[in-house]
Structure formats: C-alpha cells, structure tokens
Write a protein that holds these residues in place. Structure first.
Motif, PDB file in Angstrom:
ATOM      1  N   ALA A 109       1.351  -1.321   2.735  1.00 30.58           N
ATOM      2  CA  ALA A 109      -0.052  -1.207   2.304  1.00 30.58           C
ATOM      3  C   ALA A 109      -0.526   0.241   2.421  1.00 30.58           C
ATOM      4  CB  ALA A 109      -0.929  -2.137   3.143  1.00 30.58           C
ATOM      5  N   THR A 110      -0.121   0.902   3.491  1.00 29.22           N
ATOM      6  CA  THR A 110      -0.503   2.298   3.707  1.00 29.22           C
ATOM      7  C   THR A 110       0.135   3.190   2.646  1.00 29.22           C
ATOM      8  OG1 THR A 110      -0.654   1.886   6.083  1.00 29.22           O
ATOM      9  CG2 THR A 110      -0.479   4.194   5.394  1.00 29.22           C
ATOM     10  N   MET A 113      -3.234   2.088   8.284  1.00 29.46           N
ATOM     11  CA  MET A 113      -2.645   2.985   9.253  1.00 29.46           C
ATOM     12  C   MET A 113      -2.933   4.423   8.828  1.00 29.46           C
ATOM     13  SD  MET A 113       1.093   1.125   9.689  1.00 29.46           S
ATOM     14  CE  MET A 113       1.350   1.231  11.459  1.00 29.46           C
ATOM     15  N   ALA A 119       4.978  -7.644  10.465  1.00 28.44           N
ATOM     16  CA  ALA A 119       3.585  -7.185  10.396  1.00 28.44           C
ATOM     17  C   ALA A 119       3.536  -5.664  10.266  1.00 28.44           C
ATOM     18  CB  ALA A 119       2.822  -7.641  11.642  1.00 28.44           C
ATOM     19  N   LEU A 120       4.413  -4.978  10.992  1.00 29.06           N
ATOM     20  CA  LEU A 120       4.454  -3.515  10.920  1.00 29.06           C
ATOM     21  C   LEU A 120       4.831  -3.045   9.513  1.00 29.06           C
ATOM     22  CD1 LEU A 120       4.514  -0.631  12.149  1.00 29.06           C
ATOM     23  CD2 LEU A 120       6.906  -1.079  12.770  1.00 29.06           C
ATOM     24  N   ASP A 138       4.640  -4.690   6.695  1.00 26.62           N
ATOM     25  CA  ASP A 138       3.563  -5.048   5.752  1.00 26.62           C
ATOM     26  C   ASP A 138       2.486  -3.968   5.750  1.00 26.62           C
ATOM     27  OD1 ASP A 138       4.802  -7.398   5.032  1.00 26.62           O
ATOM     28  OD2 ASP A 138       3.448  -8.717   6.154  1.00 26.62           O
ATOM     29  N   LYS A 139       2.126  -3.526   6.960  1.00 23.74           N
ATOM     30  CA  LYS A 139       1.091  -2.494   7.074  1.00 23.74           C
ATOM     31  C   LYS A 139       1.581  -1.156   6.526  1.00 23.74           C
ATOM     32  CE  LYS A 139      -0.150  -3.589  11.452  1.00 23.74           C
ATOM     33  NZ  LYS A 139      -0.736  -3.356  12.787  1.00 23.74           N
TER      34      LYS A 139
END
Ligand code: ZN
Length: 148
Positions: A34-35, A1, A27-28, A30-31
């Motif tokens: 990661a970001t 992202m 899912a949001l 998790d992203k």
C-alpha cells in the motif's frame, strides 16, 4: 507507513532473515505494498520503512495499467547474465535523484513466499533491474553507491 530517506542509518543496515511466517508478516507486506502504490513506486524494501528484515515488494507493471503485486522474502540471486545494461534508477529513499547503474539484464531469483514455500523465477527487463535494486537495499547498498 513512512518511507525513510537518506541519511537514515537503517538504510545502511544488513537486514536479518525472516524466520517466522504468518499473519504478522502478511500484515507487514500488505502495508508495504500500500505504501509503495501510494508513493507511487514499483518497488519497496523493508528497511525503507524501518524494518531491518530481508523482505521487498514489487509491482513492475501496475503503472502500465496491469497490477502484479509480488512479495519476496529472503531473496537470493542464484544466477545473473553476463550481459549487462546501464539504466537510470530512482529510489523512494533518495528523492529527486536519478542514478545510472550497470546491471545484468537477466537474473534467476530464489525466495520464499508468504506461506514460507520456496519459489524460483527468471526475470528480465525492468523487473530484473528492480529486483536487483531492492535486493541491494537488504544489504544496505543504495543505487547512488554505483556512481561513486
Ligand atoms: Zn531504492
């Protein structure tokens, strides 16, 4: 992202509560984690990635070698200490800027987990400061506002 930076208007939005819990939310977040790790940072709020919802993620310890990813949905500050401390804060949305912010040193936070259950916890030290910084984002408040 992509992490949005000032003066993007969503960084000034008052974010909406999360009402739906499920795979899309997981899912949001998790992203978002990661970001945050890639940035690299220790906290990231949803508006910083263009989502005006009351969500932030934090890992206060991973830079010291011990990961502890946490997801906070609809966080509410239920208690904060009278004792305050001034400390330097950085923000992934305000590159190359350090702000001195005075905040309570100990807080109690209530929030919802990814499964919608209500959690409550006490935090101090860096985690308390980080949580207050990220929670501010959900109301469109930036750390630079404190030095104005
Ligand atoms: Zn920030």
């Amino acid at each position: 992202m992509i992490i949005l930076t000032v003066p993007h208007p969503i960084l000034r939005a008052v974010c909406h509560p999360v009402a739906e819990f499920g795979h899309t939310l997981q899912a949001l977040t998790d992203k978002m984690l990661a970001t945050m790790y890639a940035a690299p940072g220790r906290g990231l709020a949803a508006p910083q990635v263009g989502v005006a919802r009351r969500i932030f993620v934090m890992d206060a310890t991973w830079k010291d070698g011990d990961p502890s990813p946490m997801v906070f949905i609809n966080p509410v500050l239920v208690q904060s200490s009278a004792t305050v401390e001034t400390g330097e804060e950085g923000c992934l949305s305000i590159p190359d800027t350090a702000c001195d912010v005075t905040r309570p040193t100990e807080i109690t936070l209530r929030w919802q987990a990814l499964d919608g259950t209500t959690q409550e916890g006490a935090f101090d030290g860096f985690a308390a400061r980080c949580i207050q910084h990220e929670r501010d984002h959900l109301d469109g408040i930036l750390c630079t506002d404190y030095s104005a």
